[in-house]
Write a protein that holds these residues in place. Structure first.
Motif, PDB file in Angstrom:
ATOM      1  N   GLU B  27       2.518  -9.527  -6.367  1.00 21.45           N
ATOM      2  CA  GLU B  27       2.266  -8.225  -5.586  1.00 21.45           C
ATOM      3  C   GLU B  27       0.930  -8.272  -5.008  1.00 21.45           C
ATOM      4  O   GLU B  27       0.041  -8.913  -5.764  1.00 21.45           O
ATOM      5  N   HIS B  28       0.734  -7.924  -3.817  1.00 25.46           N
ATOM      6  CA  HIS B  28      -0.700  -7.841  -3.268  1.00 25.46           C
ATOM      7  C   HIS B  28      -1.572  -6.629  -4.013  1.00 25.46           C
ATOM      8  O   HIS B  28      -0.899  -5.699  -4.676  1.00 25.46           O
ATOM      9  N   GLU B  56      -3.435 -13.551   0.927  1.00 26.13           N
ATOM     10  CA  GLU B  56      -2.540 -12.431   0.947  1.00 26.13           C
ATOM     11  C   GLU B  56      -1.215 -12.782   1.238  1.00 26.13           C
ATOM     12  O   GLU B  56      -0.170 -11.894   1.008  1.00 26.13           O
ATOM     13  N   VAL B 149       5.983  -0.238   0.899  1.00 25.71           N
ATOM     14  CA  VAL B 149       5.062  -1.499   1.243  1.00 25.71           C
ATOM     15  C   VAL B 149       3.677  -0.494   1.993  1.00 25.71           C
ATOM     16  O   VAL B 149       2.787  -0.795   1.705  1.00 25.71           O
ATOM     17  N   ARG B 152       1.609   0.942  -0.716  1.00 23.93           N
ATOM     18  CA  ARG B 152       0.712  -0.204  -1.275  1.00 23.93           C
ATOM     19  C   ARG B 152      -0.282  -0.738  -0.477  1.00 23.93           C
ATOM     20  O   ARG B 152      -1.437  -0.931  -0.945  1.00 23.93           O
ATOM     21  N   THR B 153       0.070  -0.865   0.778  1.00 27.72           N
ATOM     22  CA  THR B 153      -1.207  -0.973   1.814  1.00 27.72           C
ATOM     23  C   THR B 153      -2.357  -0.006   1.637  1.00 27.72           C
ATOM     24  O   THR B 153      -3.582  -0.174   1.578  1.00 27.72           O
ATOM     25  N   ASP B 156      -4.176  -0.231  -1.623  1.00 25.18           N
ATOM     26  CA  ASP B 156      -5.314  -1.419  -1.689  1.00 25.18           C
ATOM     27  C   ASP B 156      -6.273  -1.212  -0.929  1.00 25.18           C
ATOM     28  O   ASP B 156      -7.344  -1.984  -1.126  1.00 25.18           O
ATOM     29  N   CYS B 157      -6.147  -0.554   0.098  1.00 22.70           N
ATOM     30  CA  CYS B 157      -7.556  -0.054   0.815  1.00 22.70           C
ATOM     31  C   CYS B 157      -8.034   1.058   0.418  1.00 22.70           C
ATOM     32  O   CYS B 157      -9.347   1.450   1.057  1.00 22.70           O
ATOM     33  N   ASP B 431       4.018  -8.159   1.797  1.00 17.90           N
ATOM     34  CA  ASP B 431       3.802  -7.297   0.660  1.00 17.90           C
ATOM     35  C   ASP B 431       2.890  -5.937   0.902  1.00 17.90           C
ATOM     36  O   ASP B 431       3.036  -5.165   0.273  1.00 17.90           O
ATOM     37  N   THR B 432       2.216  -6.037   1.859  1.00 16.98           N
ATOM     38  CA  THR B 432       1.470  -5.160   2.429  1.00 16.98           C
ATOM     39  C   THR B 432       1.588  -5.186   3.947  1.00 16.98           C
ATOM     40  O   THR B 432       1.843  -6.442   4.718  1.00 16.98           O
ATOM     41  N   CYS B 456      -3.498  -6.961   4.724  1.00 23.23           N
ATOM     42  CA  CYS B 456      -3.399  -5.508   4.170  1.00 23.23           C
ATOM     43  C   CYS B 456      -4.227  -4.691   4.936  1.00 23.23           C
ATOM     44  O   CYS B 456      -5.631  -4.632   4.734  1.00 23.23           O
ATOM     45  N   CYS B 461      -0.261   1.777   7.539  1.00 25.14           N
ATOM     46  CA  CYS B 461       0.246   2.396   6.585  1.00 25.14           C
ATOM     47  C   CYS B 461       0.975   3.466   6.758  1.00 25.14           C
ATOM     48  O   CYS B 461       1.543   4.442   6.266  1.00 25.14           O
TER      49      CYS B 461
END
Lengths: 480, 480
Positions: B27-28, B56, B149, B152-153, B156-157, B431-432, B456, B461
């Motif tokens: 996973e990212h 990534e 997704v 998740r983006t 992670d940001c 993944d993102t 990502c 998003c």
């Protein structure tokens, strides 16, 4: 080398991607590099990536490190590729390096800014409590320089243990320890570190009781699975000299059984005539010279060690325990005289090929094997004069030639040896003395690539001891 | 990609110098890599040097990063060359990376040992308090995947600020912030981070009062010397939406003058007919599409902003202060209809070349400029159907097409747009969601090298918001 600016000037320049410069800290040191990287002309809109090459000598930074032709791991090559985020930023290289020079290459940076390097600083580390102090002015200038460089070599190798070289291998070796300890007793006096090192060896023997040739301190003390018979013998010598230098009888008594165990292991390797033969089963070091037969030299090391064990036993009041060593000294000496001495050439030979080497003469002489001082002197002179005789390539072995010369009254020649060998390193620009140096082939390496060499290697620091403890080069009227 | 072993299996293998493997964390994530490097078959008699490449997407680790052809700095390339001393050792990569894959290459190690990698661990960091939770099962599977997704983006940001991309630029941009904030209100609810980001922009204006397009948080908050007119406008929109989402009137009142200042600066750039022209003097972003004329789109952004300012003024009880905005909305709308609308083609054009672009239609529609819903829908459909019309290449601009479609009742086409654009990224293994994606040229990069792309990137998003706040794709019977 052409100086382009001084240290303050560095902080007035900035460098774009692709640029490079070499910083010269003026003196060899062991430690950490830090700097503040500052973007110029714009806020930093990217990280920067740098290649930092740490040079002990100019060839480290003036030549590319790659392609690398050495047979030891390229992981030893003294470079770091680092990426620095969020400029301006203070960056401290996490790994310790040994260096005088640092080549900085800006591998990558945004085109919007140049990089200024401020406060480029080397943080030296050593366990030395004091800085080296020079010999009196009455000494010739070259001696004072050799002595000071020897002390700096010792200082930079003197960390939590006596490292062989702060660049490589950064390990504690018995052979190096003896020479470092001797130099330390007359200069930086790191007696506590000597003691620590003795215990590190004593605490990490292999299963038969032989101390290892080297131990690793980190991540935890571990033996180095490299046993060296001549080094195991020198553990005893180093202990004897430590007790003599410090009067620390308690340590002497505690480690006495370890020292005895070395001797027992070595004596078990003699043949029926009391001669030692290098079977190759366990490594004998003596020197890195290619093709060196080590039987005779190691025989000398063992006899030298037996004599020192007898001296130590006297101090520790346990002479009766090793009363049998005396006859062994005599027997081993007689065996060497009978079987190794080539009367026609006036030298001691080694191995089935009757090899003549300078190292063998040195150890035979130091062991007191020759029947007379004349024979000892002649053996050394004959080997050194014989173009076919194997010459050493390390300061370690050169030290033992000089020590042997002093042991048999060749003071002038010992001084000349130091001048021609250590002095030649100075002439080549040495800030500290090197792991290996063959005056006939200065770019040679025992490892197949000079970039793998260590240029601050503690087994080369012994001239400080030769000058101060053994009176080498002492001017008339100078106190001992 | 061919899996060769699972995570536990990694710790049972060892790798000599020259070997390489790719670890897949499944996973990212944004965070730090650590591992324990253990020598196998011998004590480690050298350091090891590794190249770590953080991927990534598979192309990051399956292709060499060099030679690099991008025009932004190669310092962004996600690799580290690290040297690890004193094995066995736990090593933690000091820099934060964004990755699912890590390629590990053993560049150098002594031949005496192999390297085992134990406990290879990714330490994820985010300011999200919760993990993404999926949409109800009633939603089609593809929508649930796009939504997850997208979250998740966002996760992670979502660091100490909303970063555009955790790999690159790791900066806070206004345009990205608006979409992240919207997605956050309906998923991870990082309202405090939205507020912090608004103050970062407000506290770091340039001298004329325009907020910067981006700010840097580290080493200390600094403005990014990049001003983007459409982003300055969106600061106002983001503030209005923040107040609406949180009810935080105090923040709204405190930042109201900053928002007003943006509008004043933008209005000063209109011509006598109340039309905005991109003079090039200050950047308008809109999209990365090469050759895009940005005048019409930015005109739309300004009108869209004026409407939101009127709405915010109502909430803050200061409507009289901006009573003149209402007539300006009408005047700017009329100017656009009169000067930009090409009745024969049913689209709005931009600039002296009368360029037709999808982005311009989107912003004109969002601004409420078309006289009727039919004209709005036709403008979007005509541009999308016109092969000569300029299409965007970023999720950012695609978002505004979708948002515009929803604004004028094109729900089915909006859903199809999201399916064909974000869904295509999913089909490509995302993944993102990515910074840039041109379905017609999936290996394209705005930077000249796909290894410089961020995979990502938070401005992608927004589908999570489209689904949850705007009802896009909502199944019959599902609660709003």
């Amino acid at each position: 080398m052409r100086p382009v600016d001084d240290g303050a000037g560095l902080a007035r320049r900035d460098w774009p991607e692709g640029a490079a410069f070499i910083a010269d800290f003026g003196e060899h040191l062991t430690g950490y590099l830090s700097f503040r990287a500052v973007p110029v002309n714009s806020v930093a809109d990217s990280p920067i990536r740098l290649r930092l090459t740490f040079g002990e000598v100019p060839t480290d930074v003036a030549e590319p490190l790659y392609p690398y032709s050495g047979w030891i791991s390229a992981a030893w090559l003294p470079e770091e590729i680092v990426t620095v985020d969020d400029l301006p930023a203070v960056f401290r290289v996490a790994r310790r390096h040994a260096f005088r020079y640092v080549k900085v290459e800006v591998l990558a940076a945004s085109r919007r800014f140049g990089v200024r390097f401020e406060a480029m600083t080397a943080h030296a580390v050593t366990s030395a409590r004091t800085e080296p102090s020079p010999l009196p002015d009455a000494y010739p200038e070259w001696i004072r320089r050799v002595d000071l460089v020897a002390q700096r070599t010792l200082r930079d190798c003197l960390q939590t243990a006596f490292e062989d070289g702060p660049r490589r291998d950064r390990r504690l070796w018995v052979g190096d320890l003896r020479l470092q300890a001797l130099a330390s007793y007359v200069t930086l006096r790191a007696d506590d570190v000597v003691k620590r090192c003795l215990y590190l060896f004593a605490g990490l023997p292999r299963s038969d009781g032989l101390v290892n040739g080297c131990v690793y301190e980190r991540p935890e003390p571990t033996y180095g699975d490299t046993t060296t018979l001549d080094y195991a013998a020198l553990f005893c010598v180093t202990l004897q000299e430590y007790v003599a230098a410090t009067g620390d009888l308690a340590c002497g008594r505690e480690l006495w059984p370890v020292a005895r165990r070395q001797v027992d292991c070595l004596l078990a390797r003699l043949d029926d005539t009391l001669l030692f033969h290098d079977s190759g089963e366990t490594w004998c070091f003596i020197d890195w010279a290619f093709g060196l037969d080590k039987s005779a030299a190691t025989h000398g090391v063992i006899v030298f060690t037996l004599r020192r064990m007898l001296a130590l036993a006297d101090v520790l009041d346990c002479a009766e325990e090793v009363a049998h060593y005396g006859p062994l000294v005599d027997g081993m000496s007689a065996a060497a005289r009978a079987q190794l001495f080539d009367a026609s050439r006036g030298v001691y030979t080694s191995g089935p090929e009757q090899q003549v080497s300078c190292a063998a003469q040195a150890w035979i002489v130091l062991a007191g094997i020759p029947e007379s001082r004349d024979i000892a002197q002649a053996a050394l002179r004959n080997a050194l004069a014989d173009p076919a005789a194997l010459r050493p390539i390390t300061p370690y072995a050169y030290h033992y030639i000089a020590e042997a010369m002093l042991a048999c009254g060749m003071d002038g020649e010992a001084l000349e040896l130091v001048r021609s060998y250590w002095g030649a390193m100075l002439d080549a620009g040495a800030d500290t003395f090197w792991e290996a140096f063959d005056p006939a082939d200065p770019l040679a390496s025992p490892y197949g690539d000079i970039h793998a060499n260590s240029y601050c290697h503690a087994w080369s620091c012994s001239p400080a001891w030769l000058f101060r403890a053994r009176g080498l080069g002492r001017p008339a009227g100078e106190a001992a």
